[in-house]
Design a protein around this motif. Sequence first.
Motif, PDB file in Angstrom:
ATOM      1  N   ALA A  92       0.825  -1.221  -0.023  1.00  0.00           N
ATOM      2  CA  ALA A  92      -0.025   0.067   0.087  1.00  0.00           C
ATOM      3  C   ALA A  92       0.782   1.198   0.128  1.00  0.00           C
ATOM      4  N   SER A  93       0.291   2.180  -0.491  1.00  0.00           N
ATOM      5  CA  SER A  93       0.886   3.483  -0.428  1.00  0.00           C
ATOM      6  C   SER A  93      -0.067   4.766  -0.082  1.00  0.00           C
ATOM      7  N   SER A  94       0.741   5.972   0.381  1.00  0.00           N
ATOM      8  CA  SER A  94      -0.236   6.948   0.883  1.00  0.00           C
ATOM      9  C   SER A  94       0.978   8.270   0.588  1.00  0.00           C
ATOM     10  N   PRO A  95      -0.014   9.270   0.368  1.00  0.00           N
ATOM     11  CA  PRO A  95       0.803  10.690   0.588  1.00  0.00           C
ATOM     12  C   PRO A  95       1.116  11.071   1.891  1.00  0.00           C
ATOM     13  N   ARG A  96       1.984  11.185   2.261  1.00  0.00           N
ATOM     14  CA  ARG A  96       2.504  11.664   3.690  1.00  0.00           C
ATOM     15  C   ARG A  96       2.138  12.836   4.009  1.00  0.00           C
ATOM     16  N   LEU A  97       1.528  13.264   5.308  1.00  0.00           N
ATOM     17  CA  LEU A  97       1.131  14.350   5.664  1.00  0.00           C
ATOM     18  C   LEU A  97       0.293  15.415   4.968  1.00  0.00           C
ATOM     19  N   ARG A  98      -0.055  14.895   4.012  1.00  0.00           N
ATOM     20  CA  ARG A  98      -1.060  15.612   3.169  1.00  0.00           C
ATOM     21  C   ARG A  98      -2.304  14.925   2.648  1.00  0.00           C
ATOM     22  N   GLY A  99      -3.131  15.557   2.310  1.00  0.00           N
ATOM     23  CA  GLY A  99      -4.467  14.577   1.910  1.00  0.00           C
ATOM     24  C   GLY A  99      -5.232  14.096   2.940  1.00  0.00           C
ATOM     25  N   THR A 100      -5.895  12.916   2.474  1.00  0.00           N
ATOM     26  CA  THR A 100      -6.781  12.478   3.426  1.00  0.00           C
ATOM     27  C   THR A 100      -5.889  11.243   4.141  1.00  0.00           C
ATOM     28  N   GLY A 101      -4.823  10.932   3.674  1.00  0.00           N
ATOM     29  CA  GLY A 101      -4.010   9.768   4.575  1.00  0.00           C
ATOM     30  C   GLY A 101      -4.427   8.598   3.879  1.00  0.00           C
ATOM     31  N   GLU A 102      -5.253   8.669   2.793  1.00  0.00           N
ATOM     32  CA  GLU A 102      -5.926   7.454   2.145  1.00  0.00           C
ATOM     33  C   GLU A 102      -4.839   6.498   1.780  1.00  0.00           C
ATOM     34  N   LEU A 103      -4.857   5.165   2.175  1.00  0.00           N
ATOM     35  CA  LEU A 103      -4.031   4.188   1.699  1.00  0.00           C
ATOM     36  C   LEU A 103      -4.543   3.650   0.287  1.00  0.00           C
ATOM     37  N   PHE A 104      -3.541   3.466  -0.843  1.00  0.00           N
ATOM     38  CA  PHE A 104      -4.032   2.675  -1.933  1.00  0.00           C
ATOM     39  C   PHE A 104      -3.443   1.295  -1.831  1.00  0.00           C
ATOM     40  N   PHE A 105      -4.051   0.660  -2.137  1.00  0.00           N
ATOM     41  CA  PHE A 105      -3.525  -1.019  -2.232  1.00  0.00           C
ATOM     42  C   PHE A 105      -3.229  -1.425  -3.515  1.00  0.00           C
ATOM     43  N   GLY A 106      -2.199  -2.347  -3.519  1.00  0.00           N
ATOM     44  CA  GLY A 106      -2.168  -3.150  -4.772  1.00  0.00           C
ATOM     45  C   GLY A 106      -3.050  -4.444  -4.496  1.00  0.00           C
ATOM     46  N   GLU A 107      -3.159  -5.343  -5.835  1.00  0.00           N
ATOM     47  CA  GLU A 107      -4.123  -6.538  -5.933  1.00  0.00           C
ATOM     48  C   GLU A 107      -3.552  -7.323  -5.186  1.00  0.00           C
ATOM     49  N   GLY A 108      -2.658  -7.569  -4.575  1.00  0.00           N
ATOM     50  CA  GLY A 108      -2.336  -8.514  -3.798  1.00  0.00           C
ATOM     51  C   GLY A 108      -1.379  -9.674  -4.426  1.00  0.00           C
ATOM     52  N   SER A 109      -0.648 -10.344  -3.705  1.00  0.00           N
ATOM     53  CA  SER A 109       0.355 -11.414  -4.202  1.00  0.00           C
ATOM     54  C   SER A 109       0.151 -12.812  -3.097  1.00  0.00           C
ATOM     55  N   ARG A 110      -0.458 -13.513  -3.804  1.00  0.00           N
ATOM     56  CA  ARG A 110      -0.556 -15.040  -3.042  1.00  0.00           C
ATOM     57  C   ARG A 110       0.763 -15.798  -2.965  1.00  0.00           C
ATOM     58  N   LEU A 111       1.014 -16.109  -1.894  1.00  0.00           N
ATOM     59  CA  LEU A 111       2.303 -16.815  -1.594  1.00  0.00           C
ATOM     60  C   LEU A 111       2.191 -18.287  -1.168  1.00  0.00           C
ATOM     61  N   THR A 112       2.656 -19.365  -1.792  1.00  0.00           N
ATOM     62  CA  THR A 112       2.571 -20.659  -0.908  1.00  0.00           C
ATOM     63  C   THR A 112       4.154 -21.289  -1.014  1.00  0.00           C
ATOM     64  N   VAL A 113       4.260 -21.151   0.568  1.00  0.00           N
ATOM     65  CA  VAL A 113       5.728 -21.927   0.764  1.00  0.00           C
ATOM     66  C   VAL A 113       5.544 -23.418   1.278  1.00  0.00           C
ATOM     67  N   LEU A 114       6.013 -24.324   0.423  1.00  0.00           N
ATOM     68  CA  LEU A 114       5.917 -25.884   0.803  1.00  0.00           C
ATOM     69  C   LEU A 114       7.094 -26.282   1.382  1.00  0.00           C
TER      70      LEU A 114
END
Lengths: 114, 110
Positions: A92-114
């Motif tokens: 996730a990313s967000s503008p720091r100290l400005r704006g809403t502080g809204e977090l923008f998320f990526g679509e995700g990475s599904r990791l499986t460790v065998l």
Amino acid sequence: EAQVTQNPRYLITVTGKKLTVTCSQNMNHEYMSWYRQDPGLGLRQIYYSMNVEVTDKGDVPEGYKVSRKEKRNFPLILESPSPNQTSLYFCASSPRLRGTGELFFGEGSRLTVL
Amino acid sequence: DAKTTQPPSMDCAEGRAANLPCNHSTISGNEYVYWYRQIHSQGPQYIIHGLKNNETNEMASLIITEDRKSSTLILPHATLRDTAVYYCIVRLRPDYKLSFGAGTTVTVRA
């Protein structure tokens, strides 16, 4: 288009084989963060970065490393993955100290460790 | 950050308003209330936030009680696409060390 891009989206690996999940944002945000999501545990913060070369631990940093050499990139490194790191990961990313502080998320990475 | 309490699940009829409660009785004066939602396993999506006053945007309304110990997210006309897990978070800004709790699973039924 403003976005947070993660790669790979899906990965199956074996215990001990080092891997890196990349995260890149095109919004010039100072703040970036990594989360993992596991059933029944919600989203838990792994690491975050307030700016280039500034990183700090979240709630569950053990077994992970991060780096922030450039503003747009914040890779998550698993030096020696273990099965308990099988999870869905979000950047996730967000503008720091400005704006809403809204977090923008990526679509995700599904990791499986065998 | 102050702890939040949300019901684990709730149902809502399509076209009706969905009212999602959140308790944050230990909130401090400079902590904001944020709402996010996560549809299936997609990345969470910001909905709205507020400090003291009620807020409204194109997605939802946020009602914060006068003592700020609880709040309600209102989805005015729920659709099937609003089925998601909704997270209520209180946090300082710009303190960005935060985690999401279990949230409320909202199921909108036709």
